[in-house]
Design a protein around this motif. Structure first.
Motif, PDB file in Angstrom:
ATOM      1  N   UNK A 113      30.843 -16.416   6.032  1.00  0.00           N
ATOM      2  CA  UNK A 113      31.403 -15.828   4.700  1.00  0.00           C
ATOM      3  C   UNK A 113      30.202 -15.083   4.148  1.00  0.00           C
ATOM      4  N   UNK A 114      30.557 -13.519   4.126  1.00  0.00           N
ATOM      5  CA  UNK A 114      29.260 -12.906   3.374  1.00  0.00           C
ATOM      6  C   UNK A 114      29.799 -11.974   2.320  1.00  0.00           C
ATOM      7  N   UNK A 115      28.861 -11.214   1.706  1.00  0.00           N
ATOM      8  CA  UNK A 115      29.391 -10.527   0.302  1.00  0.00           C
ATOM      9  C   UNK A 115      29.075  -9.130   0.925  1.00  0.00           C
ATOM     10  N   UNK A 116      28.110  -8.967   1.808  1.00  0.00           N
ATOM     11  CA  UNK A 116      27.627  -7.691   2.064  1.00  0.00           C
ATOM     12  C   UNK A 116      28.163  -7.270   3.614  1.00  0.00           C
ATOM     13  N   UNK A 117      27.944  -6.083   3.832  1.00  0.00           N
ATOM     14  CA  UNK A 117      28.124  -5.569   5.195  1.00  0.00           C
ATOM     15  C   UNK A 117      26.989  -6.273   6.251  1.00  0.00           C
TER      16      UNK A 117
END
Lengths: 126, 226
Positions: A113-117
């Motif tokens: 899971x990421x927030x950013x590209x």
């Protein structure tokens, strides 16, 4: 017996890639293990639950993809999976064989899971 | 929150492999030929090393690095035979890995040696997966273990450069089908150099000593010319 050190290597690889992808959490890890690699899945899972605590990968699911031993007969080109107690070609009886697969042992991919590209890179996230 | 899959495809033993290649560089820069001896417990690794050291130590300066879960019994035997001996106690680990060898190399004057023998932990499974950086891997099999071992431990039989079959003096007394054994070996490791011998009676040992001396001198010649 060496699954602890193996599992530590898995964790190191996973965290390094998760960090460089700026992941918040690792959900799943796909491992590929050939049947010649002498690794016991349950034992890796056991150590994993202990050593992944308090890391990005805590609670991640380990998925094991097993690859059978596959041999190629160099005399008749037969491609086959050997029986456990013999290593001769079931078609022509030759013992001139090449191992095609079975020694694999790698981390194939991780689900995160990421927030950013993915292109942004940050160190020291843990 | 974005869910994504990251493709990795990284060998789990890559960290060990990197250290193993560091070890190899150190050995090469000291021009020190090295062998990694693997076998199951009781196959005769220590007896083979003892006899090899006794015979060759007047011509070669030999160090032995001994891996065991506990005790220094094996290193003591190698030292008594005339080698510089270093004991590694793995504290439960079932194999030597490249880090353990690196630490042991730190305790030796590599440049003053002609031959380094590493005696791995007695185990037919795990040592095969962990490269150490040594130049040659030797597997010591023995007749009483049985003729089916290549089939049961293919990873080890497949990954070695030299095979010794020890305790051939017992062949008349135990059921050991040589053809069946050889067929398994041939399938996994075609053309491997094989030395049938007995560390008890001495039969076959001279061919093995000769092989060791030839390897050391070939290695020296090769490193001379580069």
């Amino acid at each position: 017996m060496h699954e602890l050190s193996i599992t530590e290597s898995v964790l190191e690889i996973v965290l390094r890639h998760a960090n460089s992808a700026n992941a918040q959490h690792v959900r799943k890890i796909q491992l590929v293990i050939g049947d010649l690699a002498s690794i016991v899945d349950d034992s890796v899972q056991f150590y994993w639950d202990i050593i992944s605590k308090d890391t990005l990968a805590e609670g991640a699911t380990l998925q094991f993809r097993r690859l059978p031993i596959e041999l190629l007969c160099l005399d008749c080109q037969n491609h086959f999976q050997p029986e456990t107690d013999r290593f001769d070609c079931p078609r022509c009886g030759s013992s001139r064989l090449q191992i095609i697969s079975g020694r694999e042992f790698y981390v194939e991919s991780i689900d995160v899971e990421t927030n950013l590209p993915m292109s942004s890179y940050q160190n020291e996230q843990i | 929150m974005i869910n994504q899959r990251i493709s990795i495809v990284e060998n789990i033993l890559s960290a060990n492999d990197r250290l193993a290649s560091d070890n190899r560089q150190r050995l090469d820069s000291a021009r020190l030929f090295s062998v990694n001896i693997m076998a199951s417990p009781g196959a005769g690794k220590t007896s083979l090393i003892e006899r090899t050291v006794k015979t060759l130590s007047n011509r070669l300066k030999i160090a032995v690095i001994d891996g065991d879960i506990a005790t220094s019994l094996d290193a003591d035997r190698a030292a008594a035979a005339g080698a510089l001996a270093v004991q590694i106690n793995t504290g439960g680990e079932c194999h030597l890995d490249a880090v353990m060898l690196q630490n042991a190399l730190n305790t030796l004057e590599l440049g003053e040696l002609d031959l380094l023998i590493v005696e791995n932990v007695g185990n037919l499974v795990c040592p095969a997966g962990f490269k150490l950086g040594t130049h040659s891997s030797v597997l010591v099999a023995s007749v009483p273990e049985g003729d089916d071992k290549p089939y049961k431990y293919p990873g080890t039989y497949q990954g070695v450069d030299v095979l010794i079959l020890n305790k051939i003096d017992l062949l008349p007394y135990v059921p050991f089908k040589m053809d069946y054994f050889k067929q398994g070996v041939q399938a996994l490791n075609p053309g491997i150099s094989t030395f049938p011998l007995s560390c008890l009676t001495g039969e076959g040992l001279s061919t093995w000593y000769e092989w060791v001396e030839i390897q050391v001198s070939r290695y020296r010649q090769a490193t001379n010319s580069t």
